[in-house]
Design a protein around this motif. Structure first.
Motif, PDB file in Angstrom:
ATOM      1  N   ARG A 153       0.728  -1.043  -0.028  1.00  0.00           N
ATOM      2  CA  ARG A 153      -0.045   0.021   0.051  1.00  0.00           C
ATOM      3  C   ARG A 153       0.913   1.105  -0.007  1.00  0.00           C
ATOM      4  N   ASP A 154       1.944   1.348   0.798  1.00  0.00           N
ATOM      5  CA  ASP A 154       2.775   2.490   0.695  1.00  0.00           C
ATOM      6  C   ASP A 154       3.610   2.524  -0.278  1.00  0.00           C
ATOM      7  N   ARG A 155       4.011   1.688  -1.166  1.00  0.00           N
ATOM      8  CA  ARG A 155       4.707   1.776  -2.322  1.00  0.00           C
ATOM      9  C   ARG A 155       3.863   2.332  -3.428  1.00  0.00           C
ATOM     10  N   LEU A 156       2.704   1.577  -3.487  1.00  0.00           N
ATOM     11  CA  LEU A 156       1.770   2.042  -4.386  1.00  0.00           C
ATOM     12  C   LEU A 156       1.187   3.463  -4.243  1.00  0.00           C
ATOM     13  N   ARG A 157       1.232   4.132  -2.998  1.00  0.00           N
ATOM     14  CA  ARG A 157       0.725   5.369  -2.928  1.00  0.00           C
ATOM     15  C   ARG A 157       1.930   6.418  -3.410  1.00  0.00           C
ATOM     16  N   THR A 158       3.158   5.796  -3.403  1.00  0.00           N
ATOM     17  CA  THR A 158       4.305   6.889  -3.710  1.00  0.00           C
ATOM     18  C   THR A 158       4.319   6.632  -5.346  1.00  0.00           C
ATOM     19  N   ALA A 182      -5.550   1.045  -3.999  1.00  0.00           N
ATOM     20  CA  ALA A 182      -4.366   0.689  -3.153  1.00  0.00           C
ATOM     21  C   ALA A 182      -4.537   1.327  -1.712  1.00  0.00           C
ATOM     22  N   ASP A 183      -5.101   2.600  -1.517  1.00  0.00           N
ATOM     23  CA  ASP A 183      -5.680   2.829  -0.309  1.00  0.00           C
ATOM     24  C   ASP A 183      -6.296   1.707   0.620  1.00  0.00           C
TER      25      ASP A 183
END
Length: 832
Positions: free
Chosen positions: A289-294, A312-313
């Motif tokens: 989730r964190d990598r996709l947000r970036t 993704a969130d």
């Protein structure tokens, strides 16, 4: 399984309500009605062959003699005279006998006059002939000579024919009497033997009746051999629906318990695995989730980066299985459950219950032995059946008396035949004298007529006429000579035969003798039938005769209901009461039938107190309904691959592809196993939620039913055993009831059929009256007929003889021939 478990409790209650034995109803089952026993008939067929006198040509003569005797004896049966003669012979006065025998006295006077007159007349005639004053010749010829001679010859011929007919009938009846004497005498031993058989066979037949009591005894003893197993089968058949239903519910509950424990363990293990899986799944989800947000927030991202960013969130855990209620306490309470093998236990209890007939048979062995010992004994009344019968003591005396009478009578019967031979010879001789008279008359008439017809010839001889006259006079001499013995024989046979006919035969036929015997006081006690048999009630001889002739038994004839208490002898209540007491000792012990073993009982109690139904299965369902991950990881991976194709930046493109690949790998390795565990958990939760409450209710019902049935089973078994024992007793008593009914019918209707008594009376009447008295009376009647017709024969012979001698116109008495008796002088001149 859920549906079956839910139906067990109501079915069990309905089964218990319908199948428990009712206290007021008795189902005999195999102990139905007693089978028919075939008793061997003991009554012997005693039939005295009736003697029948066939109609014959002499019947009109017999009827004429009877009518003549009825004219001679006009008095009715002398009951008072016979009564006095039987009871007080010294009180009988001669004038009473004379008054009754008045007709015979008159006949005796006539016979006496005949006995005096005829010989006296003959003596006088002989003297007259010596002096040539009687039986001479016609001395003068006159016109009426031929008429007188013809008339006298006709009357003499008619009288001779009458004598001839009477003589022939006398010969025939004399021979008939002689011929009937032999069979009549032989019938006496035959009749005595039949009567002796009737008397002596009654105790034997009654003893044979008593001995057949062994038939129901043997039948009951045979059925006692299998009564234990039959009783066990009856108990088994009446309890099997209830016991099988309870055992089926126990088996079903054991299966439900096993299924519940399996689901409960699955639920606990699956919850733990899900919680551990979520702990391992959450960090990689967060990293993705964190990598996709970036990546998706970079300025150079082309395409629908915002849509992918929103998915993704949502890349986080959906269900939180750490929130489900714990089941460790329930598992702890159910630790080791089920300890018992319910299938094996139910099978073992079924086998124990199915072996109940053998168990009852073993438990009743001693009682059956005691019953057989009591069964061997014979009731006292049946033992004394023959000894208590009226006349049983007198039967042996009567049999001995009849046997002695048979032995003593044989010499007398031989003498009777011997005397009958003498009588027959005397009768033949006297009939022959009449025959001589008839022959003399016929020869005299023949020679006389021949002599008369020859007188027309001048050269004829007077020898034929003289011979005819001499034959007539010889007949007259025979008539005078045998008149006395003839009248004596006639009167002697008439006095005996006539009284037999008028006093015995006639009164037997009209029933006066039976009425006399039935009138109280007429017969002395030694001849009274009721007194001889020891009966309390007088028996009518006439009615007894009619009943015996119809084939009735002595019971009906002698009216033994008042003298012999047959019901007392056939009362076997004490005997059956003892059997009933022994049957009440039948007991059955069903303690080996537990229905539920202690371990199974503990398992069910543990289930009942486990709280399985109190688990909050809804909390499990709340988490189960949530997804493992909130977003669809497959779809997100596809979108990331699409965005990667739309990017100009190769590095960003590669990074998005790597993330899509990583999501797919995480989904396959972590999420899919979690979803499988959720499906497994859902199945167990829903199963437990569905039947856990019902399982508790069913457990309570089964424990209650088992406890109730185990407590009531001995009572029900005893109740069924008691009813079955009563049914068995009724069945066995049915065999004894058949015996009692058969004895009653045999004794009252078949034993001692007294036809020989009536047959002896009938045969005695036929022998005495038809075979002996009728020809006897016909003999003296015919002989008497001839005896009295000798008088006109003498008169006509003497008168006719004169016309056969030569007629002299003048009497010449110079010849010495005139001085000779019956000498006819020579004729010097004749003119007819």
């Amino acid at each position: 399984m859920k549906r079956a478990s839910g139906l067990v409790a109501p079915l069990l209650g309905l089964g218990l309500a319908l199948s428990l034995p009712c206290s007021g109803a008795t189902d005999c089952g195999s102990f139905g009605q007693a089978e028919h026993l075939a008793f061997a008939p003991v009554a012997r067929t005693r039939w005295l062959a009736p003697r029948i006198c066939q109609p014959g040509p002499l019947d009109p003569l017999y009827g004429t003699v009877r009518r003549f005797l009825s004219v001679v004896q006009l008095n009715s049966f002398p009951s008072e005279l016979v009564k006095a003669l039987l009871n007080e012979p010294s009180s009988v006065k001669m004038d009473q006998v004379v008054r009754y025998e008045a007709g015979y006295v008159v006949c005796a006077v006539i016979a006496g006059l005949y006995l005096l007159a005829v010989p006296t007349t003959g003596l006088c005639f002989c003297c007259c002939r010596c002096r040539r004053r009687c039986g001479g010749r016609v001395k003068t010829e006159h016109k009426a000579l031929a008429c007188e001679r013809g008339t006298l010859m006709a009357f003499l011929l008619l009288t001779t024919l009458v004598l001839l007919v009477g003589m022939v009938c006398a010969f025939i009846t004399n021979q008939h009497t002689h011929r009937q004497t032999g069979p009549s005498v032989e019938a006496v031993p035959e009749t005595l033997l039949s009567l002796r058989g009737l008397v002596s066979d009654v105790p034997k037949e009654l003893q044979a009746v008593a001995e057949q009591f062994s038939l129901p005894q043997e039948r009951v003893s045979k059925e006692l051999d299998g009564v234990g197993e039959s009783l066990g089968n009856t108990i088994h058949s009446q309890l099997k629906s209830t016991v099988y239903l309870v055992l089926a519910s126990v088996h079903s509950l054991g299966q439900g318990l096993q299924d519940s424990m399996d689901h409960l363990r699955i639920l606990n293990a699956t919850s733990v695995e899900l919680q551990e899986g979520q702990q391992r799944l959450e960090p990689p989800l967060q990293a993705h989730r964190d990598r996709l947000r970036t990546l998706l927030q970079e300025s150079g991202c082309h395409g629908d980066c915002k849509g992918a960013l929103s998915q993704a969130d949502a890349l986080e855990l959906g269900a939180d299985f750490s929130q489900v209620p714990p089941v460790n306490d329930v598992l702890h309470r159910l630790k080791g459950v089920p300890e018992a093998n319910f299938s094996s236990m139910v099978q073992e209890e079924n086998n124990t219950f199915n072996n109940l007939p053998l168990l009852v048979a073993v438990q009743t062995t001693s009682v059956v032995k005691d019953l057989k010992k009591a069964l061997v004994e014979q009731p006292e009344g049946v033992k004394m059946l023959a000894q208590g019968f009226p006349g049983s003591e007198a039967a042996s005396h009567w049999s001995q008396a009849l046997e002695k009478l048979d032995q003593y009578s044989r010499p007398y019967l031989q003498k009777v035949q011997q005397y009958e031979m003498y009588r027959w010879i005397v009768g033949c001789v006297l009939c022959s004298t009449v025959l001589l008279v008839v022959i003399c008359n016929l020869l005299g008439l023949s020679l006389g007529i021949w002599g008369l017809s020859a007188r027309e010839d001048p050269s004829h001889s007077e020898i034929k006429g003289e011979a005819g006259a001499r034959f007539l006079m010889v007949g007259v001499a025979f008539s005078f000579l045998f008149a006395a013995p003839l009248i004596l024989l006639v009167f002697a046979t008439f006095l005996v035969g006539g009284n037999v006919q008028t006093l015995v035969c006639q009164n037997l036929e009209n029933g006066e003798l039976y009425k006399f015997a039935d009138t109280p006081g007429n017969l002395p006690p030694s001849m009274n039938l009721s007194h001889l048999l020891g009966l309390k009630k007088n028996v009518s001889v006439l009615q007894a005769y009619r009943q015996c002739k119809a084939g009735a038994a002595l019971w009906e004839v002698l009216q033994l209901n008042d003298s012999y208490d047959l019901d007392r002898h056939l009362n076997i209540r004490q005997y059956t009461h003892r059997l009933q007491q022994e049957l009440q000792n039948f007991k059955v012990d069903v303690k080996d039938l537990d229905l539920l073993s202690p371990t199974a009982h503990r398992d069910l109690e543990a289930l009942q107190g486990s709280g399985l139904e109190k688990i909050h299965y809804s909390d499990f369902l709340v988490q189960i309904q949530k997804p493992v991950v909130k977003t669809d990881m497959e779809q997100l991976a596809q979108e990331l691959e699409g965005l990667a194709q739309a990017q100009n930046n190769s590095l960003l493109e590669q990074q998005l592809k790597d993330e899509a690949k990583g999501l797919r790998k995480l989904y396959q390795e972590k999420v899919v196993p979690q979803q499988s565990l959720v499906a497994k958990l859902n199945l167990s939760v829903r199963a437990l939620e569905s039947f856990a409450p019902k399982l508790q209710v069913e457990t309570s019902d089964v424990l209650g039913n088992v406890t109730h049935l185990k407590g009531k089973l001995p009572t029900w078994a005893s109740h069924i055993l008691r009813n079955a024992s009563e049914c068995f007793l009724n069945r066995e008593m049915g065999y004894f009831s058949q015996y009692v009914a058969w004895v009653r019918e045999e004794v009252t209707q078949h034993i001692a059929t007294c036809q020989p008594l009536s047959g002896a009376l009938d045969n005695g009447r036929v022998i005495l009256c038809d075979m002996m008295a009728d020809p006897w009376n016909a003999f003296w009647f015919c002989l008497g007929w001839c005896t009295f017709f000798l008088i006109p024969s003498i008169i006509f012979a003497v008168k006719t003889s004169k016309y056969f001698r030569p007629i002299r116109k003048r009497l010449s008495s110079t010849s010495s021939e005139e001085t000779q008796l019956f000498h006819i002088p020579r004729v010097t001149s004749l003119k007819l």
